[in-house]
Design a protein around this motif. Structure first.
Motif, PDB file in Angstrom:
ATOM      1  N   ARG A 194       0.819  -1.218   0.000  1.00 18.81           N
ATOM      2  CA  ARG A 194       0.000   0.000   0.000  1.00 18.81           C
ATOM      3  C   ARG A 194       0.853   1.268   0.000  1.00 18.81           C
ATOM      4  O   ARG A 194       1.865   1.359   0.689  1.00 18.81           O
ATOM      5  N   GLY A 195       0.406   2.229  -0.796  1.00 12.81           N
ATOM      6  CA  GLY A 195       1.086   3.508  -0.854  1.00 12.81           C
ATOM      7  C   GLY A 195       2.348   3.492  -1.683  1.00 12.81           C
ATOM      8  O   GLY A 195       3.135   4.441  -1.634  1.00 12.81           O
ATOM      9  N   ARG A 196       2.536   2.441  -2.498  1.00 15.24           N
ATOM     10  CA  ARG A 196       3.762   2.335  -3.280  1.00 15.24           C
ATOM     11  C   ARG A 196       3.442   2.183  -4.768  1.00 15.24           C
ATOM     12  O   ARG A 196       2.419   1.620  -5.151  1.00 15.24           O
ATOM     13  N   THR A 197       4.353   2.675  -5.594  1.00 19.75           N
ATOM     14  CA  THR A 197       4.235   2.555  -7.046  1.00 19.75           C
ATOM     15  C   THR A 197       5.462   1.843  -7.574  1.00 19.75           C
ATOM     16  O   THR A 197       6.591   2.176  -7.201  1.00 19.75           O
ATOM     17  N   PHE A 198       5.236   0.872  -8.447  1.00 17.25           N
ATOM     18  CA  PHE A 198       6.322   0.074  -9.002  1.00 17.25           C
ATOM     19  C   PHE A 198       6.334   0.208 -10.521  1.00 17.25           C
ATOM     20  O   PHE A 198       5.282   0.337 -11.159  1.00 17.25           O
ATOM     21  N   LEU A 199       7.524   0.150 -11.095  1.00 13.03           N
ATOM     22  CA  LEU A 199       7.689   0.152 -12.543  1.00 13.03           C
ATOM     23  C   LEU A 199       8.302  -1.169 -12.982  1.00 13.03           C
ATOM     24  O   LEU A 199       9.155  -1.732 -12.288  1.00 13.03           O
ATOM     25  N   GLU A 210       0.426   0.842  -9.294  1.00 10.35           N
ATOM     26  CA  GLU A 210       0.349   1.624  -8.061  1.00 10.35           C
ATOM     27  C   GLU A 210      -0.646   0.971  -7.103  1.00 10.35           C
ATOM     28  O   GLU A 210      -1.748   0.591  -7.502  1.00 10.35           O
ATOM     29  N   PHE A 211      -0.233   0.839  -5.853  1.00  9.93           N
ATOM     30  CA  PHE A 211      -1.112   0.352  -4.797  1.00  9.93           C
ATOM     31  C   PHE A 211      -1.463   1.553  -3.921  1.00  9.93           C
ATOM     32  O   PHE A 211      -0.605   2.074  -3.202  1.00  9.93           O
ATOM     33  N   GLY A 268      -3.311   4.045  -1.043  1.00  9.39           N
ATOM     34  CA  GLY A 268      -3.508   3.919   0.390  1.00  9.39           C
ATOM     35  C   GLY A 268      -4.884   3.431   0.779  1.00  9.39           C
ATOM     36  O   GLY A 268      -5.082   2.946   1.902  1.00  9.39           O
ATOM     37  N   ASP A 269      -5.863   3.558  -0.139  1.00  9.37           N
ATOM     38  CA  ASP A 269      -7.225   3.125   0.185  1.00  9.37           C
ATOM     39  C   ASP A 269      -7.552   1.744  -0.402  1.00  9.37           C
ATOM     40  O   ASP A 269      -8.718   1.367  -0.493  1.00  9.37           O
ATOM     41  N   GLY A 270      -6.513   1.000  -0.820  1.00 12.25           N
ATOM     42  CA  GLY A 270      -6.744  -0.384  -1.203  1.00 12.25           C
ATOM     43  C   GLY A 270      -7.051  -0.633  -2.660  1.00 12.25           C
ATOM     44  O   GLY A 270      -7.558  -1.707  -3.015  1.00 12.25           O
ATOM     45  N   ARG A 271      -6.718   0.295  -3.532  1.00 12.15           N
ATOM     46  CA  ARG A 271      -6.918   0.082  -4.965  1.00 12.15           C
ATOM     47  C   ARG A 271      -5.583  -0.219  -5.649  1.00 12.15           C
ATOM     48  O   ARG A 271      -4.542   0.167  -5.161  1.00 12.15           O
ATOM     49  N   LEU A 272      -5.678  -0.909  -6.772  1.00 12.33           N
ATOM     50  CA  LEU A 272      -4.525  -1.087  -7.645  1.00 12.33           C
ATOM     51  C   LEU A 272      -4.809  -0.312  -8.924  1.00 12.33           C
ATOM     52  O   LEU A 272      -5.886  -0.429  -9.498  1.00 12.33           O
ATOM     53  N   ILE A 273      -3.827   0.496  -9.354  1.00 11.33           N
ATOM     54  CA  ILE A 273      -3.944   1.259 -10.593  1.00 11.33           C
ATOM     55  C   ILE A 273      -2.796   0.848 -11.494  1.00 11.33           C
ATOM     56  O   ILE A 273      -1.626   0.968 -11.113  1.00 11.33           O
ATOM     57  N   ALA A 274      -3.125   0.334 -12.665  1.00 12.26           N
ATOM     58  CA  ALA A 274      -2.108  -0.105 -13.622  1.00 12.26           C
ATOM     59  C   ALA A 274      -2.181   0.756 -14.868  1.00 12.26           C
ATOM     60  O   ALA A 274      -3.268   1.050 -15.373  1.00 12.26           O
ATOM     61  N   ARG A 275      -1.019   1.152 -15.350  1.00 16.18           N
ATOM     62  CA  ARG A 275      -0.924   1.931 -16.587  1.00 16.18           C
ATOM     63  C   ARG A 275       0.100   1.257 -17.491  1.00 16.18           C
ATOM     64  O   ARG A 275       1.250   1.100 -17.119  1.00 16.18           O
ATOM     65  N   ALA A 276      -0.370   0.846 -18.664  1.00 17.65           N
ATOM     66  CA  ALA A 276       0.541   0.286 -19.663  1.00 17.65           C
ATOM     67  C   ALA A 276       0.757   1.338 -20.742  1.00 17.65           C
ATOM     68  O   ALA A 276       1.241   2.429 -20.453  1.00 17.65           O
TER      69      ALA A 276
END
Length: 253
Positions: free
Chosen positions: A29-34, A52-53, A55-63
């Motif tokens: 949570r609260g972290r973004t990975f590449l 991106e994970f 802080g409120d429990g969502r995953l956001i992916a961008r390709a």
């Protein structure tokens, strides 16, 4: 005596479970990975990917095109989306859509995840994402002093690449003035920054007519660099969005 022993064991087991105790914090949570490496059916695949994970429990992916997101449960070493994975609906070229579909397929298949130090690995069968913290792979570039090269044109929900073979269009912000090299007319303007907004006042321009592929890039830049424009720098990418819905995306040279 046996009844007393059984009762004591039950009490000890209940104490070990610690009812009501707070669950262990989610290390994602609260972290973004590449992505530092992507494997598609056992073979390397060259593509960009950020996960991106929040802080409120969502995953956001961008390709390469659309953004995917959903509420995610990371317990048990798997990524499980509660309610599915939603995606934006921008129109992009076939290659970008294929990359989006691949990412959605991997994430939607309840993949396993493992965090070893700062390295995150997401695996689904013969597909794997190797990721590292964004700040370690690609620190945010400075808006000022960086040469930004245009690669994507956005019009509402439609994104397109610059025409193949077109000469590179670049922007440079020097703290007070932005200069665009479009290989046709001179594009220059003064600007100020307020938070995540750039207020641009373009100066006078010549009105030469150039080749269509050149005018496409120039018109996109002029259409966005007018008035108050929102901007975002993420790693080596700059996104400029006009209130009209038109936008441009650029990468640092």
């Amino acid at each position: 005596m046996r009844l007393v022993l059984v009762a004591l064991l039950l009490v000890l087991a209940a104490c070990g479970q610690r009812p009501g105790a707070a669950p262990a914090p989610d290390p994602l949570r609260g972290r973004t990975f590449l992505a530092t490496g992507v494997t598609d059916d056992g073979s390397p695949r060259a593509m960009t990917l950020s996960i991106e994970f929040t802080g409120d429990g969502r995953l956001i992916a961008r390709a390469s095109c659309n953004m995917m997101q959903g509420d995610v449960d990371t317990s048990g070493g798997r990524l499980v989306f509660e309610g599915g994975l939603a995606t934006t609906d921008m129109g992009c070229d076939q290659e970008r859509h294929a990359e989006d579909a691949f990412v959605a397929r991997v994430l939607g298949g309840e993949p396993t995840w493992k965090l070893a130090g700062d390295t995150l690995t997401i695996t689904s069968g013969r597909n794997r994402f190797d990721l590292a913290p964004r700040e370690a792979v690609e620190p945010d570039r400075d808006l000022v002093g960086t040469t930004w090269e245009l690669d994507t044109l956005v019009d509402g929900q439609v994104a397109s690449s610059m025409p193949a073979g077109a000469r590179p269009v670049t922007l440079v912000f020097d703290g007070k003035t932005v200069v665009a090299d479009t290989h046709c007319n001179g594009v220059r303007g003064d600007y100020t920054i307020d938070g995540d907004t750039i207020n641009v006042e373009l100066g006078p321009m010549t009105r030469m007519a150039c080749a269509p592929e050149i005018m496409q890039g120039e018109n996109a830049v002029v259409g966005v660099l007018s008035g108050k424009v929102s901007f975002e720098v993420t790693a080596d990418r700059l996104t400029l969005t006009h209130p009209s819905g038109k936008g441009i995306q650029l990468h640092a040279k």
